[in-house]
Design a protein around this motif. Sequence first.
Motif, PDB file in Angstrom:
ATOM      1  N   GLU A 131      34.191  31.835  27.213  1.00 35.24           N
ATOM      2  CA  GLU A 131      34.806  32.619  27.939  1.00 35.24           C
ATOM      3  C   GLU A 131      34.530  32.470  29.541  1.00 35.24           C
ATOM      4  O   GLU A 131      35.481  32.503  30.319  1.00 35.24           O
ATOM      5  CB  GLU A 131      34.227  34.147  27.816  1.00 35.24           C
ATOM      6  N   SER A 185      33.840  29.321  30.668  1.00 30.47           N
ATOM      7  CA  SER A 185      34.715  28.123  31.124  1.00 30.47           C
ATOM      8  C   SER A 185      36.189  28.692  31.281  1.00 30.47           C
ATOM      9  O   SER A 185      36.888  28.126  32.232  1.00 30.47           O
ATOM     10  CB  SER A 185      34.749  27.253  29.841  1.00 30.47           C
ATOM     11  N   ASN A 186      36.592  29.497  30.370  1.00 29.37           N
ATOM     12  CA  ASN A 186      38.082  29.929  30.645  1.00 29.37           C
ATOM     13  C   ASN A 186      38.147  30.859  31.922  1.00 29.37           C
ATOM     14  O   ASN A 186      39.237  30.870  32.525  1.00 29.37           O
ATOM     15  CB  ASN A 186      38.457  30.900  29.312  1.00 29.37           C
ATOM     16  N   THR A 187      37.067  31.462  32.152  1.00 29.61           N
ATOM     17  CA  THR A 187      37.158  32.352  33.357  1.00 29.61           C
ATOM     18  C   THR A 187      37.271  31.452  34.601  1.00 29.61           C
ATOM     19  O   THR A 187      37.802  31.575  35.558  1.00 29.61           O
ATOM     20  CB  THR A 187      35.814  33.412  33.359  1.00 29.61           C
ATOM     21  N   THR A 188      36.164  30.532  34.513  1.00 28.99           N
ATOM     22  CA  THR A 188      36.236  29.390  35.549  1.00 28.99           C
ATOM     23  C   THR A 188      37.704  28.676  35.636  1.00 28.99           C
ATOM     24  O   THR A 188      38.116  28.348  36.680  1.00 28.99           O
ATOM     25  CB  THR A 188      35.233  28.433  35.263  1.00 28.99           C
ATOM     26  N   ILE A 189      38.196  28.365  34.371  1.00 33.47           N
ATOM     27  CA  ILE A 189      39.424  27.680  34.557  1.00 33.47           C
ATOM     28  C   ILE A 189      40.519  28.535  35.172  1.00 33.47           C
ATOM     29  O   ILE A 189      41.225  27.991  36.051  1.00 33.47           O
ATOM     30  CB  ILE A 189      39.756  27.452  32.930  1.00 33.47           C
ATOM     31  N   ASN A 190      40.585  29.691  34.716  1.00 32.21           N
ATOM     32  CA  ASN A 190      41.456  30.614  35.342  1.00 32.21           C
ATOM     33  C   ASN A 190      41.406  30.990  36.600  1.00 32.21           C
ATOM     34  O   ASN A 190      42.417  31.013  37.501  1.00 32.21           O
ATOM     35  CB  ASN A 190      41.395  32.072  34.502  1.00 32.21           C
ATOM     36  N   GLN A 191      40.085  31.002  37.166  1.00 28.05           N
ATOM     37  CA  GLN A 191      39.643  31.376  38.552  1.00 28.05           C
ATOM     38  C   GLN A 191      40.138  29.990  39.357  1.00 28.05           C
ATOM     39  O   GLN A 191      40.633  30.077  40.499  1.00 28.05           O
ATOM     40  CB  GLN A 191      38.111  31.700  38.521  1.00 28.05           C
ATOM     41  N   ASN A 192      39.908  28.794  38.762  1.00 24.55           N
ATOM     42  CA  ASN A 192      40.069  27.683  39.455  1.00 24.55           C
ATOM     43  C   ASN A 192      41.729  27.283  39.443  1.00 24.55           C
ATOM     44  O   ASN A 192      42.275  26.976  40.588  1.00 24.55           O
ATOM     45  CB  ASN A 192      39.576  26.429  38.462  1.00 24.55           C
ATOM     46  N   ASN A 193      42.415  27.959  38.465  1.00 24.46           N
ATOM     47  CA  ASN A 193      43.997  28.078  38.860  1.00 24.46           C
ATOM     48  C   ASN A 193      44.307  28.622  39.557  1.00 24.46           C
ATOM     49  O   ASN A 193      45.396  28.417  40.237  1.00 24.46           O
ATOM     50  CB  ASN A 193      44.589  28.369  37.088  1.00 24.46           C
ATOM     51  N   ILE A 194      43.742  29.993  39.795  1.00 25.50           N
ATOM     52  CA  ILE A 194      44.077  31.058  40.868  1.00 25.50           C
ATOM     53  C   ILE A 194      43.890  30.244  42.070  1.00 25.50           C
ATOM     54  O   ILE A 194      44.818  30.306  43.039  1.00 25.50           O
ATOM     55  CB  ILE A 194      43.305  32.372  40.565  1.00 25.50           C
ATOM     56  N   LYS A 210      46.196  27.709  42.857  1.00 30.41           N
ATOM     57  CA  LYS A 210      47.619  28.285  43.442  1.00 30.41           C
ATOM     58  C   LYS A 210      47.647  28.784  44.846  1.00 30.41           C
ATOM     59  O   LYS A 210      48.364  28.665  45.786  1.00 30.41           O
ATOM     60  CB  LYS A 210      48.132  29.506  42.220  1.00 30.41           C
TER      61      LYS A 210
END
Length: 372
Positions: A124, A126-135, A138
Amino acid sequence: FELHRSVNDSLLTVQKEKEIANLEAIRENEVKAKEIVILQQKNKIDREHILLMTIVVIFSLLITLVFVRLNSVRKKHNLELLSKNQIIENAKIELEELLSNISAQKQQLEIAYENLNKLNEELEQSNTTINQNNIELKELNATKDKLFSIIAHDLRNPLQALITNSEILINFYDKLEPEIIRKKNYQILESSKLLISLLENLLTWSRTQLGRVQFHPDHINLKDLLSVTSKLVQPIAEQKSIKINNNLSENCEVFADANMVNTVFQNLITNAIKFSNLNSEISINCEDYDGNYLHITVEDNGTGISAEDIQKLLRQDQFHSTRGTMNEQGTGLGLILCKDFIEKNSGKIWIESELNKGTKVHFTLPKKKVLH
């Protein structure tokens, strides 16, 4: 007579003897009868005794048989109990072993569950970090695109105006009328000011994006700080005959970074000047907000902003800007800087406006250090 007497005596004697003999016979009969009765009673007693003995013997035998039977049953029952106890003991041992195995398996399951939870948390995270990194990626891409747009367009226009007006003055100075020369000099001045303001915001904004802006909050007096900022923007306000009203009281003190708050005041007042009409006023007010914060308002009575455009002004993924009342240009970068700096100082910012009725930009700052 004596003979007669003697005979009588003899007869009497014989008679008495007979009577005695009869009596003795009767007595003997009675004795025999008693003896017979006694014998009969004795025989009866003997028979009863024999019967009693027989009953006692039979009862003893029965008791003995019962006891033997009971003893046999008890021994059998004891053997069965011993067997059952052994079975129970074995079952108990097996149950203990089973419980021990279950306990060990439970511990293993708990360890596996904890490891699974850790893995889920890490996943979770990692997913949060990935999502945050994606945001963030962007946002960085949008920022990069806007930065290139500013460099390519917003910097180019005032530079082009500087070059064009300078070339006109150089090539045609002797042929131009004084009013045109004054107008061209004014345009050069405005272009230079716009370039300076734009470059300052670009440099500050780029340092903010890279995390290189130093943050040193302290107790500062807003009235004193605003007085310094007002002097910096006063020349711009005078070009439109705009009066800046510093309505802050002496006790308007906050805990914030002075340089950041100065940048906020400078950008908000510059924007207010940009969208204000000639001979108007800009007011800066302050009041208590929820006991722990101060509420500051920069208010003008200029062109105002539509509800649709208000939603665009404070977005990080786009910079929205419109021309001012004297066709002044902008990038929308100043408000983004204000939002970043105010939030950095634990405050918040919002805009209240209506077309052709002016604009109020509100923001809050803490009175004392905020513990996060």
